[in-house]
Design an enzyme around this catalytic site. Structure first.
Site, PDB file in Angstrom:
ATOM      1  N   LEU A 401       3.527   4.955 -11.555  1.00 38.38           N
ATOM      2  CA  LEU A 401       2.850   4.708 -10.745  1.00 38.38           C
ATOM      3  C   LEU A 401       2.535   5.981  -9.884  1.00 38.38           C
ATOM      4  O   LEU A 401       3.079   6.748  -9.950  1.00 38.38           O
ATOM      5  CB  LEU A 401       5.268   4.164 -10.362  1.00 38.38           C
ATOM      6  CG  LEU A 401       4.914   3.263  -8.749  1.00 38.38           C
ATOM      7  CD1 LEU A 401       6.470   3.146  -8.467  1.00 38.38           C
ATOM      8  CD2 LEU A 401       4.990   4.778  -7.685  1.00 38.38           C
ATOM      9  N   GLU A 403      -0.702   6.667  -7.915  1.00 39.72           N
ATOM     10  CA  GLU A 403      -1.570   5.835  -7.342  1.00 39.72           C
ATOM     11  C   GLU A 403      -3.307   7.263  -6.826  1.00 39.72           C
ATOM     12  O   GLU A 403      -4.285   6.736  -7.439  1.00 39.72           O
ATOM     13  CB  GLU A 403      -1.919   5.617  -5.787  1.00 39.72           C
ATOM     14  CG  GLU A 403      -1.094   4.267  -5.339  1.00 39.72           C
ATOM     15  CD  GLU A 403       0.476   4.870  -5.556  1.00 39.72           C
ATOM     16  OE1 GLU A 403       1.631   3.919  -5.703  1.00 39.72           O
ATOM     17  OE2 GLU A 403       1.261   5.886  -6.208  1.00 39.72           O
ATOM     18  N   PHE A 426       0.428  -2.596  -2.548  1.00 39.65           N
ATOM     19  CA  PHE A 426       0.664  -2.862  -1.067  1.00 39.65           C
ATOM     20  C   PHE A 426      -0.089  -1.304  -0.664  1.00 39.65           C
ATOM     21  O   PHE A 426      -0.270  -0.517  -1.204  1.00 39.65           O
ATOM     22  CB  PHE A 426       2.139  -2.578  -0.708  1.00 39.65           C
ATOM     23  CG  PHE A 426       3.455  -4.047  -0.749  1.00 39.65           C
ATOM     24  CD1 PHE A 426       2.990  -5.190   0.249  1.00 39.65           C
ATOM     25  CD2 PHE A 426       4.055  -3.760  -1.856  1.00 39.65           C
ATOM     26  CE1 PHE A 426       4.118  -5.630  -0.382  1.00 39.65           C
ATOM     27  CE2 PHE A 426       4.743  -4.293  -2.608  1.00 39.65           C
ATOM     28  CZ  PHE A 426       5.200  -5.685  -1.407  1.00 39.65           C
ATOM     29  N   ASP A 428      -0.215   0.498   1.377  1.00 42.79           N
ATOM     30  CA  ASP A 428       0.429   0.945   2.402  1.00 42.79           C
ATOM     31  C   ASP A 428       0.621   2.722   1.631  1.00 42.79           C
ATOM     32  O   ASP A 428       0.653   3.259   1.863  1.00 42.79           O
ATOM     33  CB  ASP A 428       1.971   0.895   2.279  1.00 42.79           C
ATOM     34  CG  ASP A 428       2.110  -0.637   3.918  1.00 42.79           C
ATOM     35  OD1 ASP A 428       2.022  -0.252   4.409  1.00 42.79           O
ATOM     36  OD2 ASP A 428       1.569  -1.851   3.180  1.00 42.79           O
ATOM     37  N   PHE A 429       0.762   1.885   0.284  1.00 33.84           N
ATOM     38  CA  PHE A 429       0.402   3.054  -0.906  1.00 33.84           C
ATOM     39  C   PHE A 429      -0.454   4.158  -1.218  1.00 33.84           C
ATOM     40  O   PHE A 429      -0.747   4.861  -1.989  1.00 33.84           O
ATOM     41  CB  PHE A 429       1.003   2.426  -2.247  1.00 33.84           C
ATOM     42  CG  PHE A 429       2.758   1.539  -2.247  1.00 33.84           C
ATOM     43  CD1 PHE A 429       3.401   2.060  -1.128  1.00 33.84           C
ATOM     44  CD2 PHE A 429       2.886   0.932  -3.129  1.00 33.84           C
ATOM     45  CE1 PHE A 429       4.603   1.055  -1.371  1.00 33.84           C
ATOM     46  CE2 PHE A 429       3.920  -0.080  -3.164  1.00 33.84           C
ATOM     47  CZ  PHE A 429       4.694   0.271  -2.196  1.00 33.84           C
ATOM     48  N   HIS A 470       5.011  -1.996   4.143  1.00 33.56           N
ATOM     49  CA  HIS A 470       4.484  -3.180   3.463  1.00 33.56           C
ATOM     50  C   HIS A 470       4.204  -3.701   4.243  1.00 33.56           C
ATOM     51  O   HIS A 470       3.387  -4.697   3.825  1.00 33.56           O
ATOM     52  CB  HIS A 470       5.636  -3.583   2.770  1.00 33.56           C
ATOM     53  CG  HIS A 470       6.220  -3.001   1.640  1.00 33.56           C
ATOM     54  ND1 HIS A 470       7.366  -2.089   1.766  1.00 33.56           N
ATOM     55  CD2 HIS A 470       6.032  -2.777  -0.160  1.00 33.56           C
ATOM     56  CE1 HIS A 470       8.275  -1.611   0.470  1.00 33.56           C
ATOM     57  NE2 HIS A 470       7.191  -1.883  -0.033  1.00 33.56           N
TER      58      HIS A 470
END
Length: 663
Positions: A401, A403, A426, A428-429, A470
């Site tokens: 995890l 990005e 998602f 948003d991330f 999200h």
């Protein structure tokens, strides 16, 4: 950092005289170049300089320990990497002077460049991102079965960045053959290491990632060379990452203008006594390897080489500003594609995306998918369900995890020769990977001609009760960033064809897919390899009374609203926001003379503002009414259904259309 009182010791090695003399020559060359550059800086020939004097043993020792075609990822003070790789000096000087004969055509300075020819990838000013790129190159080597390593430098200050931790974790989890080298030189600009970390040694950080780590004397070129050479040989045979802390000291300022007033004089003097060039030369004299005559001849030869290269660089013309060239160099050329359509099937939006990914995986054997939970689990939306069984766990990779690290690894994999797709769980991330996207992916080809073959898929959009983190649609975060391509399909057919076009494109593409359409929308989709064309809008419905200019879910809101009204309204689906189909926009405005720009993101700062401004500037004489924008409220996306419906513009669309028609 306190100075060590231990003198440099070069004993205990098994290097022959030729290797020792080669090490010395490669140490001396960057030192003499730097001394000349400091004079050029004072004379105004170059504008900035980050000195590596006193740290040459790290760059030289590491580079000579590698094979010439193994990638090195450099920082401010790694001149020795470039000279050890025998990069022509006139090109280096042209680069530093901003001349067209350099590596960036005057678009970037000093060591902010790379060269695939010399297997060097330079830094960006944001410290840390290059580490994940090195991991990506190492992934390429491992997957191709090539016995090679990559090596990346960072500084002690850079180890405080999140990119450092993300890159090391990815490399450790995936067991990648990459060597991470920390040049611990005592200061991050003026901040001493005592304010950078609390552990005894930066090498201690490797333990937390389950990787080998060690701390060595960075001023001892023999120790650096032997250590890296041995580790590289081991990693080529048994891939895994290694962390090396090289203890050294920065005896000059962070850059020359900053000075060294904040550094105790006795500390500088103590480290100058351990000068890697002077002390190694003394050792070679003591052992009879180096004679005064040979040293004088070598010094004179290098100085002559420097002067000749400077003369050639001086003869080069200054950069001529040419807007057409600047714009044409923004993207790498896109290959021609042959569409091979098969029978038409009715597919849901989500299944069309999955179908497009499968076709791309079959068409491009070097394509790798990366993302959280995308392997056996198939992703949170099940788009890659069953992919592991067909394509294998190496090509469908679960990621930690992180990005930023994953985007960087994808870019490194692309630099080495592959294609990569990153799925944001998602959309948003994506904020956690923002720096890699806007400063590395977007600028790479413009800066030094290196394509960035990465597609990032972004599940976005509201209307599904997912709340503020999200449900966002963040295309406007990126539409102002030159060098990115941005795709936003609204139909199953486009979802497949534009994804295939994005994956075929050697440039970075952000691919927005609306979650609300995943399972609610079906349509005809040709089977087979059917890439579309980026940069082409689609006329959804022809009309002459008004144009609704939109994309994504807005297309379906417009279709539903227009169907309930007895008016001749044209609907244009932009499909790609960069490049943008200006010709289609103007053609529609010329026909209808009224434009409503509709999008889901909040109004202020949304992409609709750019569209309205362009129409007002370029199509003003065609308009019979002001361009109107309709978008979501200027709030975060709320969770409760009533609040979310109020937030979204769909319920206000009919009123906006009638008001514009009646203007």
């Amino acid at each position: 950092m306190t100075a060590t009182t231990a003198p440099l010791s070069f004993s205990g090695h098994s290097l022959d005289e030729a290797t020792l003399l080669r090490l010395y020559e490669q140490l001396l060359r960057p030192r003499l170049i730097e001394e000349k550059m400091l004079k050029q800086l004072r004379g105004g020939v170059i504008s900035k300089w980050f000195s590596g004097i006193g740290q040459e043993a790290i760059s030289v020792g590491c580079t000579l320990a590698l094979q010439p075609d193994e990638f090195v990822f450099t920082m401010h003070r790694n001149l020795g990497v470039f000279t050890s790789r025998e990069v022509p000096l006139d090109r280096l000087f042209a680069q530093w002077q901003g001349k067209p004969g350099g590596f960036t055509k005057g678009r970037d300075r000093s060591f902010h460049f790379g060269s695939r020819e010399y297997h060097i990838v330079g830094m960006i000013s944001h410290l840390g991102p290059q580490l994940a790129l090195a991991a990506g190159v190492a992934l390429w080597h491992k997957m191709q079965g090539e016995p090679k390593v990559s090596l990346a430098f960072t500084g002690d200050g850079g180890t405080s960045e999140g990119d450092f931790h993300e890159a090391l974790n990815i490399a450790a989890v995936w067991k990648l053959p990459v060597i991470f080298v920390i040049e611990n030189n005592g200061y991050g600009l003026s901040t001493p290491v005592s304010e950078q970390y609390a552990c005894d040694s930066l090498a201690d950080r490797g333990v937390g990632y389950g990787m080998r780590s060690l701390s060595i004397d960075g001023n001892n070129v023999v120790e650096v060379f032997d250590t890296v050479r041995q580790l590289a040989a081991e990693l080529r045979a048994h891939p895994e990452p290694v962390l090396i802390e090289c203890r050294t000291f920065r005896v000059r300022g962070h850059e020359e203008a900053s000075g060294v007033k904040y550094v105790p004089t006795e500390l500088i003097e103590a480290w100058q006594d351990r000068d890697p060039v002077v002390r190694f030369a003394a050792y070679l004299h003591e052992t009879g390897v180096l004679t005064a005559e040979f040293e004088a001849t070598l010094t004179a030869s290098i100085k002559s080489e420097i002067e000749a290269a400077l003369a050639r660089a001086a003869d080069l013309p200054d950069v001529a500003a040419d807007p057409d060239m600047e714009l044409s160099d923004l993207y790498a050329a896109v290959p021609g594609l042959q569409t091979l359509p098969g029978e038409i099937r009715e597919l849901r939006f989500i299944d069309a995306i999955s179908d497009g990914l499968r076709e791309a995986m079959r068409a491009y054997p070097d394509l790798v998918l990366m993302g959280q939970d995308i392997a056996e689990y198939g992703g949170v939306f099940k788009i890659t369900e069953g992919f592991v069984e067909e394509f294998g766990i190496d090509r469908v990779r679960n990621t930690p995890l992180c990005e930023s690290g994953v985007v960087g690894a994808a870019l490194g994999y692309g630099i080495a020769g592959g294609k990569a797709m990153v799925e944001m769980q998602f959309g948003d991330f994506v904020s956690c990977g923002f720096n890699q996207i806007v400063n590395n992916l977007a600028k790479l080809h413009y800066r030094w001609g290196q394509n960035a073959d990465v597609v990032i898929r972004l599940p976005v959009g509201g209307g599904v009760g997912a709340g503020p983190f999200h449900s966002q649609t963040m295309e406007s975060w990126f539409t102002s960033v030159a060098g990115l391509k941005i795709v936003y399909p609204s139909t199953p057919e486009d979802a497949k064809s534009l994804l295939l076009a994005a994956l075929a494109d050697p440039n970075p593409v952000l691919y927005f897919e609306h979650k609300g359409l995943y399972r609610s929308l079906s349509g005809p989709v040709p089977q087979g390899f059917t890439p579309g064309e980026l940069g082409k809008a689609r006329i959804v419905k022809e009309g002459e009374a008004l144009t609704i200019l939109t994309y994504g879910a807005g297309v379906h809101w417009a279709m539903e609203t227009v169907a309930s009204l007895n008016h001749d309204i044209e609907i244009i689906d932009l499909r790609t926001l960069a490049p943008l189909d200006y010709a289609a926009i103007r053609q529609s405005v010329a026909k209808t003379s009224r434009v409503l720009v509709l999008h889901e993101a909040s109004l202020t700062g949304g992409f609709g503002g750019e569209l309205a401004a362009w129409i007002g500037e370029h199509c003003f004489e065609l308009l019979d009414a002001p361009v109107r924008r309709l978008a979501s409220l200027d709030t975060p996306v709320p969770f409760a259904a009533a609040l979310e419906q109020q937030y979204l513009p769909k319920g206000r669309l009919e009123e906006a259309v009638l008001a514009l028609l009646g203007y």
